[in-house]
Write a protein that holds these residues in place. Structure first.
Motif, short mmCIF file in Angstrom:
data_model
loop_
_atom_site.label_atom_id
_atom_site.label_comp_id
_atom_site.label_asym_id
_atom_site.label_seq_id
_atom_site.Cartn_x
_atom_site.Cartn_y
_atom_site.Cartn_z
N VAL A 271 0.86 -1.19 0.00
CA VAL A 271 0.00 0.00 0.00
C VAL A 271 0.90 1.24 0.00
CG1 VAL A 271 -1.74 1.31 1.30
CG2 VAL A 271 -1.82 -1.20 1.28
N PHE A 272 0.77 2.09 -1.02
CA PHE A 272 1.54 3.34 -1.04
C PHE A 272 0.77 4.41 -0.29
CE2 PHE A 272 2.57 7.51 -2.99
CZ PHE A 272 3.87 7.61 -2.50
N LEU A 273 1.43 5.00 0.72
CA LEU A 273 0.83 6.08 1.50
C LEU A 273 1.64 7.35 1.24
CD1 LEU A 273 -1.23 6.84 3.77
CD2 LEU A 273 0.60 6.31 5.41
N PRO A 274 1.05 8.36 0.60
CA PRO A 274 1.82 9.56 0.23
C PRO A 274 2.01 10.54 1.38
CG PRO A 274 -0.40 9.68 -0.68
CD PRO A 274 -0.32 8.38 0.06
N LEU A 275 2.29 10.00 2.56
CA LEU A 275 2.58 10.81 3.74
C LEU A 275 3.83 10.23 4.40
CD1 LEU A 275 -1.04 10.98 5.23
CD2 LEU A 275 0.09 12.75 3.88
N TYR A 276 4.55 11.07 5.15
CA TYR A 276 5.83 10.66 5.73
C TYR A 276 5.70 10.29 7.20
CZ TYR A 276 7.59 13.00 1.54
OH TYR A 276 7.82 13.38 0.24
N GLY A 277 6.52 9.33 7.63
CA GLY A 277 6.68 9.04 9.04
C GLY A 277 5.94 7.81 9.53
N ALA A 278 6.56 7.14 10.51
CA ALA A 278 5.95 5.94 11.11
C ALA A 278 4.59 6.26 11.71
CB ALA A 278 6.88 5.38 12.18
N HIS A 279 4.43 7.47 12.24
CA HIS A 279 3.14 7.83 12.86
C HIS A 279 2.02 7.83 11.83
CE1 HIS A 279 4.74 11.60 11.31
NE2 HIS A 279 3.59 12.22 11.53
N GLN A 280 2.33 8.20 10.58
CA GLN A 280 1.28 8.18 9.56
C GLN A 280 0.95 6.75 9.13
OE1 GLN A 280 -0.55 10.58 9.22
NE2 GLN A 280 0.43 12.53 8.76
N ALA A 281 1.94 5.86 9.15
CA ALA A 281 1.65 4.45 8.87
C ALA A 281 0.71 3.90 9.95
CB ALA A 281 2.94 3.64 8.82
N GLN A 282 0.98 4.28 11.22
CA GLN A 282 0.11 3.83 12.31
C GLN A 282 -1.29 4.43 12.18
OE1 GLN A 282 3.33 4.85 15.30
NE2 GLN A 282 2.41 3.08 16.31
N ASN A 283 -1.36 5.71 11.79
CA ASN A 283 -2.67 6.32 11.54
C ASN A 283 -3.42 5.56 10.45
OD1 ASN A 283 -2.17 8.32 13.44
ND2 ASN A 283 -1.51 9.84 11.94
N ALA A 284 -2.70 5.12 9.42
CA ALA A 284 -3.33 4.37 8.32
C ALA A 284 -3.89 3.05 8.81
CB ALA A 284 -2.31 4.13 7.20
N ALA A 285 -3.17 2.37 9.70
CA ALA A 285 -3.65 1.10 10.25
C ALA A 285 -4.92 1.33 11.07
CB ALA A 285 -2.56 0.45 11.12
N VAL A 286 -4.93 2.41 11.86
CA VAL A 286 -6.11 2.75 12.66
C VAL A 286 -7.30 3.07 11.75
CG1 VAL A 286 -7.07 4.47 14.25
CG2 VAL A 286 -4.77 3.57 14.65
N ALA A 287 -7.04 3.85 10.69
CA ALA A 287 -8.10 4.23 9.76
C ALA A 287 -8.70 2.99 9.09
CB ALA A 287 -7.56 5.20 8.70
N LEU A 288 -7.83 2.08 8.67
CA LEU A 288 -8.28 0.85 8.02
C LEU A 288 -9.16 0.04 8.96
CD1 LEU A 288 -8.11 -1.19 5.65
CD2 LEU A 288 -6.05 -2.11 6.76
N ALA A 289 -8.71 -0.13 10.21
CA ALA A 289 -9.49 -0.90 11.19
C ALA A 289 -10.84 -0.23 11.46
CB ALA A 289 -8.70 -1.04 12.50
#
Length: 461
Positions: A271-289
C-alpha cells in the motif's frame, strides 16, 4: 425519527440577522466564546441540536479523539469510506487557512455559499439557547451544529467527526458513533484536561458509546487500562493496535512510504501512503481498522484500499509546500507531536542544514518542543503568528537560546520575514558550516503558524 429538515417551530421574528457573506459568518462566529474558553457541559449543544431537530441522528458516524493524528486519520477514514461509495461528511478542527475547511462533504470543504447557508440554517436558534442557558453558545458549539445540520441536509451516509478537545463534554459528543477511534493519548491542553495522561484518557474515553466498536491506537499501559475499562462498562467491542490490527511493515519511498497493514478482516500489502513518518503508517492502520469495523462485513477489496490510500492528503503535516529551497510545513504543537516529526525527519529526509522557523501558542509546552527538535535543527528562527494567543517571538527566542545557544537562534517577529530568513540560511549552508544545496526550512510549532505560512507560500510557488 425527527425530520432534520423540520425544526419544531418557525424561527422567531427577533432572530439574528442572516448572513450574506462568508466574512459575515466568520465575524458572527468569532464574536462568540472562543475555542479556548470552555465550560464543561453538553447542556447548550443538546438544547441547540434539539431545536434543530436532532440532525446528528440522521446519519451514522465515526468519532475520533486522541492527542495527535486526528485530522490525518479522519482524512484517511473519509477517503476509504468514499471508496466504498458512501456519501461522507467530515468535521475537523482547527482549520489551517479558512474556517470552512472544518466542514467537508464528499471530501471537499463547503464553498462560501454553502458555508453561509449552513450558518443561516442554525442562526435563528442561537439566541434562544443563549437566553435559556447560564452561558452563551461558543464558537465551537455553533460550528459543530452547523456541520451536523449540513450533513443532515446533504444528506450524508456517514460523518467522520473529530473532537475539538477531550471527549466526554466536547460538543461533538452529542453524536452516538458506530465506531469510536482513540489515537495515542499524551499531554496537551493541560489547563483544561489536566497534566496526567490517565485523567486525559478518562475524558477522551467518553466518546466510546454502548454497543459501539472502540478502535484503539497503541497506548501506554495506564491509558489502555482506562480505555478498556470504559469499553467493558458500556459493552463496546474493542480492536487494539498491535493485537487485532497494526502495521506489518513500512519502507520510506519517494513521496511517502510503502506499507503493509494488518486489518481486522485481512492483510493489505504493498500500500503506497503519500505521507511521511511511522506515525502516519500507524494512523493508516487505525483508519483501516475503523472502516472495517464500520463496514462490518468481510475483507475489503485490496485494490480499493490501495487506490484510496494513494489519494490521501493531509495539508500541514510534513507537507512539502515549496522547492528551492525546500520548505516543509508541520503542525506539531506539543512534545508528542514533535517526537513523531523528529522521527519522520530522520526516517524520510536528508536535509542539511535544516533550519527551523517556529511560532507557538502561549499555553503550549514550548520548552518540550524546543528540546525535542534541537538535535534535528541546525538553526532556529523564532517568530509568532497573528493571533492574540501567540507567544511573542522575543519570549520564544529567550527560551530557545537556553536550549540551542545564542549562535543558533534569531528572532524575527514577522512570519513572512522569518520564512525568508530561514530560506536564506538554508540556501547559504556554508554560513553555518554545512555544504550548500541540500538545505531546507521547517515551519512548525502551531497549526495557526503553519496555516498562515501555507497561505503565504502558496502565493509564491
Amino acid at each position: 425519527m425527527t425530520d432534520p429538515h423540520a425544526p419544531p417551530h418557525a424561527a422567531p421574528d427577533d432572530a439574528p440577522r442572516l448572513a450574506q457573506t462568508f466574512d459575515e459568518v466568520e465575524d458572527a462566529l468569532l464574536s462568540r466564546w472562543p475555542e479556548t474558553r470552555l465550560e464543561p457541559s453538553l447542556d447548550r449543544i443538546q438544547a441547540f441540536t434539539e431545536l434543530l431537530g436532532e440532525p446528528q441522528r440522521s446519519f451514522r458516524a465515526v468519532h475520533l479523539t486522541g492527542t495527535n493524528g486526528k485530522t490525518s486519520t479522519s482524512r484517511m477514514i473519509e477517503t476509504l469510506l468514499r471508496a466504498l461509495d458512501l456519501r461522507t461528511g467530515r468535521f475537523t478542527s482547527p482549520h489551517l487557512e479558512r474556517m470552512s475547511e472544518r466542514i467537508s462533504i464528499d471530501g471537499e470543504p463547503l464553498d462560501d455559499e454553502a458555508f453561509v447557508r449552513a450558518f443561516n440554517e442554525v442562526a435563528p436558534y442561537t439566541h434562544l439557547v443563549d437566553a435559556d442557558q447560564d452561558h452563551p453558545l461558543s464558537f465551537f458549539e455553533t460550528i459543530v451544529a452547523m456541520a451536523f445540520a449540513a450533513f443532515a441536509d446533504a444528506p450524508v451516509d456517514v460523518a467522520v467527526v473529530e473532537v475539538g478537545m477531550g471527549g466526554s463534554w466536547d460538543a461533538t459528543n452529542v453524536v452516538d458513533a458506530d465506531v469510536a477511534v482513540v489515537l495515542p493519548v499524551a499531554v496537551d491542553h493541560a489547563k483544561y484536561l489536566g497534566d496526567e495522561p490517565v485523567a486525559i484518557a478518562r475524558e477522551k474515553a467518553g466518546i466510546i458509546k454502548p454497543g459501539s466498536v472502540a478502535v484503539l491506537a497503541e497506548q501506554t499501559p495506564e491509558v489502555a487500562a482506562v480505555l478498556l475499562e470504559r469499553a467493558a462498562e458500556v459493552g463496546a467491542t474493542v480492536a487494539r493496535e498491535g493485537v487485532e490490527f497494526g502495521v506489518l511493515s513500512r519502507t520510506p519511498a519517494v513521496g511517502g512510504q510503502m506499507v503493509s497493514l494488518q486489518g481486522l478482516r485481512g492483510a493489505y500489502d504493498d500500500v503506497f501512503l503519500p505521507l511521511y513518518g511511522a506515525h502516519q503508517a500507524q494512523n493508516a492502520a487505525v483508519a483501516l481498522a475503523a472502516v472495517e469495523a464500520f463496514a462490518g462485513t468481510g475483507e475489503l477489496d485490496e485494490d480499493l484500499v490501495r487506490a484510496a490510500f494513494a489519494e490521501v492528503t493531509s495539508p500541514g503535516r510534513l507537507e512539502i509546500i515549496r522547492r528551492s529551497p525546500t520548505v516543509v510545513l508541520d503542525a506539531a504543537h506539543n512534545p508528542h507531536g514533535a517526537e513523531a516529526l523528529a522521527a519522520a525527519l530522520e526516517d524520510s529526509f536528508a536535509f542539511s542544514p535544516l533550519v527551523g522557523v517556529m511560532g507557538v501558542m502561549e499555553d503550549k509546552d514550548h520548552e518540550g518542543l524546543l528540546n525535542v527538535l534541537e538535535p534535528h535543527l541546525a538553526y532556529l528562527v523564532c517568530t509568532q503568528n497573528s493571533t492574540p494567543r501567540s507567544m511573542s517571538a522575543a519570549a520564544l527566542g529567550r527560551a530557545a537560546v537556553e536550549v540551542f545557544g545564542e549562535d543558533r537562534v534569531s528572532v524575527v517577529p514577522d512570519l513572512s520575514d522569518a520564512i525568508e530568513r530561514g530560506a536564506t540560511l538554508a540556501e547559504a549552508g556554508e554560513a553555518i558550516d554545512v555544504s550548500i544545496g541540500s538545505g531546507a526550512v521547517l515551519v512548525t510549532g502551531s497549526v495557526v503558524t503553519v496555516g498562515e505560512a501555507r497561505s503565504l507560500l502558496k502565493g509564491r510557488r
